[in-house]
Design an enzyme around this catalytic site. Sequence first.
Site, PDB file in Angstrom:
ATOM      1  N   GLY A  22       0.659  -1.248  -0.151  1.00 30.81           N
ATOM      2  CA  GLY A  22       0.058   0.132   0.200  1.00 30.81           C
ATOM      3  C   GLY A  22       0.760   1.142   0.058  1.00 30.81           C
ATOM      4  N   ASP A 143      13.878  -3.943  13.836  1.00 27.05           N
ATOM      5  CA  ASP A 143      14.073  -3.671  12.596  1.00 27.05           C
ATOM      6  C   ASP A 143      14.426  -2.016  12.689  1.00 27.05           C
ATOM      7  OD1 ASP A 143      14.657  -3.266   9.642  1.00 27.05           O
ATOM      8  OD2 ASP A 143      12.632  -3.005   9.080  1.00 27.05           O
TER       9      ASP A 143
END
Length: 300
Positions: A22, A143
Site C-alpha cells: 500500500g 528493524d
Amino acid sequence: MEVGDTALGYELLAEVGEGTYGKVYRAREVGGNQRLLAVKKFNIHSDASENGIPVFMIREVALLSKMRHFSHPNIVKLLDASAVAVGRSLDLTLVLEYIDQDLSTFLSKAPASGLSHNCIKNVMLQLLRGLDFLHTNMVLHRDLKPENILVSSHGEVKIADFGLARIYTFNVALTPGVVTLWYRAPEVLLNCVYMSSVDMWSAGCIFAELFLLRPLFQGYTEVQQLQKIFEVIGLPDEDDWPEDSPVSYSVSLGPKGSCINLIPNLGPDENDLLAQCLAFRPSSRISAAKALAHPFFRKH
C-alpha cells in the site's frame, strides 16, 4: 481530496511513500485542531488475502494499539485503525501522528562538520527511552534503522514501523531474516536465538552513524556484513562463537583481538558506550536501561 472513512475524519494531502501492500499519505484532520496525520492505506487483494490479513500488518496494529494506552513520547502514536471489505479485497487503514522526517533525512541535512555533541546525546537519549519502554513491555522492534526513527522539527524522536516487531517470551521461536543488513546483530547474521539485545546492537550502529554521518557497517551479503563487523570489533575467540550457529568459526572472517577505540577521535565515554552496544556476545551487550545511566549522558 479524499475524506477518510475511519472514526477520525481526515483529508489526504499528498502521497509520501509506497510499499509492497500500500501507500503512505500526509493528511490533515477534518475539524478539531486540524493537525497533520500520517495515513497508511493497505489494499490486500483476494490472491494475497486467502489466509487473511498478512501477519506483519496484524502485528503492527496490535502492538501500536497496545502501546497507545501508555502514550510514550518516543513511540509513534496510532490514532485510529479500520478494515473494510471491498469485493474480494480488504482495505486496511492506519492513522498515525505525523512527523515530518526520519533520521536518515535528518542526517542528510547535517553540516559537513557533523552533529553537535548535545544533538547526538539528545537523539540517543530519546531513542534509548523508547527502546527501554518497548523492552520493559517485552516488545522487540527487530528493524531499527534511521528510516524507522522519526525526528520532528522540534527535535522529538519517535520509534516507528512495527511491521517486524514481536512480543517475546522465553520459548518463542524468532525468525532469522529480520533487521536491515547494515544494522543486523551478529547473532541474527549467524542464525542464532536472539532477544532484545538485537535492538541494542542496532542502536549502537545508529549511535556510530550520528558521529560518522554514514553507516558504520556497510556489507552487501551476510558473510560480508560479518567481515565488516569483525574488521571493527575484532574476531571473537572461538569459545565465544555460538554453539547453535550453522555458520562455522573461521579466522578468515576478520582480524583477531578486540579494538579499544571503535571510531577514531571519539572520547572515552562515547567509545565505551559504543563498545558496550556493539559487544559480540548478546549477554555482554548493554541494556537500554543501563545505557541511559551511562556516564556519556550524565556528564553533559
